[in-house]
Design a protein around this motif. Structure first.
Motif, PDB file in Angstrom:
ATOM      1  N   LEU A 276       0.777  -1.259   0.029  1.00 16.14           N
ATOM      2  CA  LEU A 276      -0.095  -0.031   0.004  1.00 16.14           C
ATOM      3  C   LEU A 276       0.805   1.148  -0.217  1.00 16.14           C
ATOM      4  N   ASN A 277       2.413   1.108   0.094  1.00 11.38           N
ATOM      5  CA  ASN A 277       3.194   2.235   0.175  1.00 11.38           C
ATOM      6  C   ASN A 277       3.317   2.662  -1.316  1.00 11.38           C
ATOM      7  N   ASP A 278       3.707   1.436  -1.964  1.00 12.17           N
ATOM      8  CA  ASP A 278       4.447   1.928  -3.373  1.00 12.17           C
ATOM      9  C   ASP A 278       3.708   1.153  -4.672  1.00 12.17           C
ATOM     10  N   GLN A 279       2.536   0.337  -4.215  1.00 11.10           N
ATOM     11  CA  GLN A 279       1.610  -0.531  -5.115  1.00 11.10           C
ATOM     12  C   GLN A 279       2.433  -1.697  -5.811  1.00 11.10           C
ATOM     13  N   ARG A 280       3.801  -1.927  -5.443  1.00 10.71           N
ATOM     14  CA  ARG A 280       4.721  -2.851  -6.049  1.00 10.71           C
ATOM     15  C   ARG A 280       3.816  -4.071  -5.530  1.00 10.71           C
ATOM     16  N   GLU A 281       4.048  -5.279  -6.650  1.00  3.15           N
ATOM     17  CA  GLU A 281       3.498  -6.647  -6.115  1.00  3.15           C
ATOM     18  C   GLU A 281       4.676  -7.423  -5.397  1.00  3.15           C
ATOM     19  N   CYS A 282       4.227  -8.103  -4.470  1.00  2.73           N
ATOM     20  CA  CYS A 282       5.309  -8.890  -3.865  1.00  2.73           C
ATOM     21  C   CYS A 282       4.628 -10.442  -3.983  1.00  2.73           C
ATOM     22  N   ILE A 283       4.948 -11.176  -4.678  1.00  4.72           N
ATOM     23  CA  ILE A 283       4.618 -12.740  -5.050  1.00  4.72           C
ATOM     24  C   ILE A 283       5.480 -13.612  -4.220  1.00  4.72           C
ATOM     25  N   LEU A 284       4.982 -14.426  -3.228  1.00  8.38           N
ATOM     26  CA  LEU A 284       5.582 -15.163  -2.326  1.00  8.38           C
ATOM     27  C   LEU A 284       5.334 -16.634  -2.521  1.00  8.38           C
ATOM     28  N   ALA A 285       6.343 -17.145  -2.273  1.00 10.28           N
ATOM     29  CA  ALA A 285       6.163 -18.783  -2.564  1.00 10.28           C
ATOM     30  C   ALA A 285       6.248 -19.295  -1.013  1.00 10.28           C
ATOM     31  N   LEU A 286       5.511 -20.158  -0.637  1.00  8.22           N
ATOM     32  CA  LEU A 286       5.620 -20.930   0.363  1.00  8.22           C
ATOM     33  C   LEU A 286       6.944 -21.784   0.626  1.00  8.22           C
ATOM     34  N   LYS A 287       7.814 -21.793   1.257  1.00  8.25           N
ATOM     35  CA  LYS A 287       8.942 -22.468   1.380  1.00  8.25           C
ATOM     36  C   LYS A 287       9.049 -23.642   2.528  1.00  8.25           C
ATOM     37  N   GLU A 288       8.274 -23.383   3.726  1.00  4.46           N
ATOM     38  CA  GLU A 288       8.160 -24.189   4.681  1.00  4.46           C
ATOM     39  C   GLU A 288       6.704 -23.785   5.497  1.00  4.46           C
ATOM     40  N   LYS A 289       5.909 -24.975   5.622  1.00  2.13           N
ATOM     41  CA  LYS A 289       4.759 -24.650   6.415  1.00  2.13           C
ATOM     42  C   LYS A 289       4.963 -24.642   7.797  1.00  2.13           C
ATOM     43  N   ILE A 290       4.296 -23.746   8.729  1.00  3.55           N
ATOM     44  CA  ILE A 290       4.368 -23.791  10.347  1.00  3.55           C
ATOM     45  C   ILE A 290       3.305 -23.839  10.869  1.00  3.55           C
ATOM     46  N   THR A 291       2.974 -24.543  11.709  1.00  2.00           N
ATOM     47  CA  THR A 291       1.842 -24.943  12.747  1.00  2.00           C
ATOM     48  C   THR A 291       1.830 -23.928  13.922  1.00  2.00           C
ATOM     49  N   CYS A 292       1.124 -23.170  14.358  1.00  2.00           N
ATOM     50  CA  CYS A 292       1.079 -22.026  15.201  1.00  2.00           C
ATOM     51  C   CYS A 292       0.888 -22.953  16.425  1.00  2.00           C
ATOM     52  N   VAL A 293       1.588 -22.789  17.408  1.00  2.00           N
ATOM     53  CA  VAL A 293       1.830 -23.370  18.882  1.00  2.00           C
ATOM     54  C   VAL A 293       1.731 -22.120  19.654  1.00  2.00           C
ATOM     55  N   PRO A 294       0.665 -21.534  20.148  1.00  2.00           N
ATOM     56  CA  PRO A 294       1.003 -19.976  20.842  1.00  2.00           C
ATOM     57  C   PRO A 294       2.015 -20.354  22.040  1.00  2.00           C
ATOM     58  N   LYS A 295       2.728 -19.313  22.184  1.00  2.00           N
ATOM     59  CA  LYS A 295       3.757 -19.249  23.208  1.00  2.00           C
ATOM     60  C   LYS A 295       3.259 -18.129  24.441  1.00  2.00           C
ATOM     61  N   GLU A 296       3.702 -18.163  25.851  1.00  2.00           N
ATOM     62  CA  GLU A 296       3.459 -17.533  26.839  1.00  2.00           C
ATOM     63  C   GLU A 296       4.297 -16.125  26.243  1.00  2.00           C
ATOM     64  N   LEU A 297       3.501 -15.181  26.826  1.00  2.00           N
ATOM     65  CA  LEU A 297       4.133 -13.710  26.483  1.00  2.00           C
ATOM     66  C   LEU A 297       5.056 -13.354  27.612  1.00  2.00           C
TER      67      LEU A 297
END
Length: 159
Positions: free
Chosen positions: A138-159
């Motif tokens: 939204l700053n410069d309207q440039r497209e950023c095409i990202l490829a998934l390299k590694e899937k991560i499963t969320c395991v919430p950590k204590e803050l």
């Protein structure tokens, strides 16, 4: 009457758990921008690599520039890296990143070459799939095409 109001107010409040949020399931993983359209014609561009885990992000920014915006000791022949970390929120079709610039080890950066302080960036999510994410800055309207390299499963950590 006041006592009833205070009791009702106290009972209506709930303490939030002291753990990080789950974030967006679709975004969890390591995403890398492998190329930039028309890169050879641009004066400068930045490639992104995101690690998104739960409601947190870590981003590596590799900038390529034909123009020197910094003192010579920082210019590094037109290629440099910056790092940031923080939390993100998705609202509608917008990904909002709120963090700080860091050193390469993601510890706080207070001085040195390039940017320091707050990292505030927003992207429009143009499309998303199991292995590809297309964002538009939204700053410069440039497209950023990202490829998934590694899937991560969320395991919430204590803050």
């Amino acid at each position: 009457m006041v006592m009833i109001f205070l009791l009702a107010f106290y009972l209506s409040c709930t303490r939030l758990p002291n753990v990080q949020g789950k974030g967006e399931a679709l975004l969890q993983g390591v995403w890398k921008q492998d190329s930039i359209a028309n890169a050879d014609q641009l004066l400068n561009y930045t490639k992104h690599q995101f690690k998104i885990t739960c409601d947190s992000f870590y981003v590596d920014l590799t900038t390529y520039s034909k123009v020197n915006y910094y003192e010579d000791s920082c210019f590094n022949n037109g290629v440099w890296k910056e790092y940031a970390k923080g939390t993100y929120v998705v609202k509608g079709d917008t990904l909002m990143l709120n963090g700080t610039f860091t050193k390469a080890n993601y510890k706080q950066k207070v001085s040195g070459c390039y940017r320091n302080g707050r990292y505030l960036t927003s992207f429009m999510i143009k499309s998303s799939g199991a292995n590809q994410l297309v964002l538009a800055s939204l700053n410069d309207q440039r497209e950023c095409i990202l490829a998934l390299k590694e899937k991560i499963t969320c395991v919430p950590k204590e803050l």
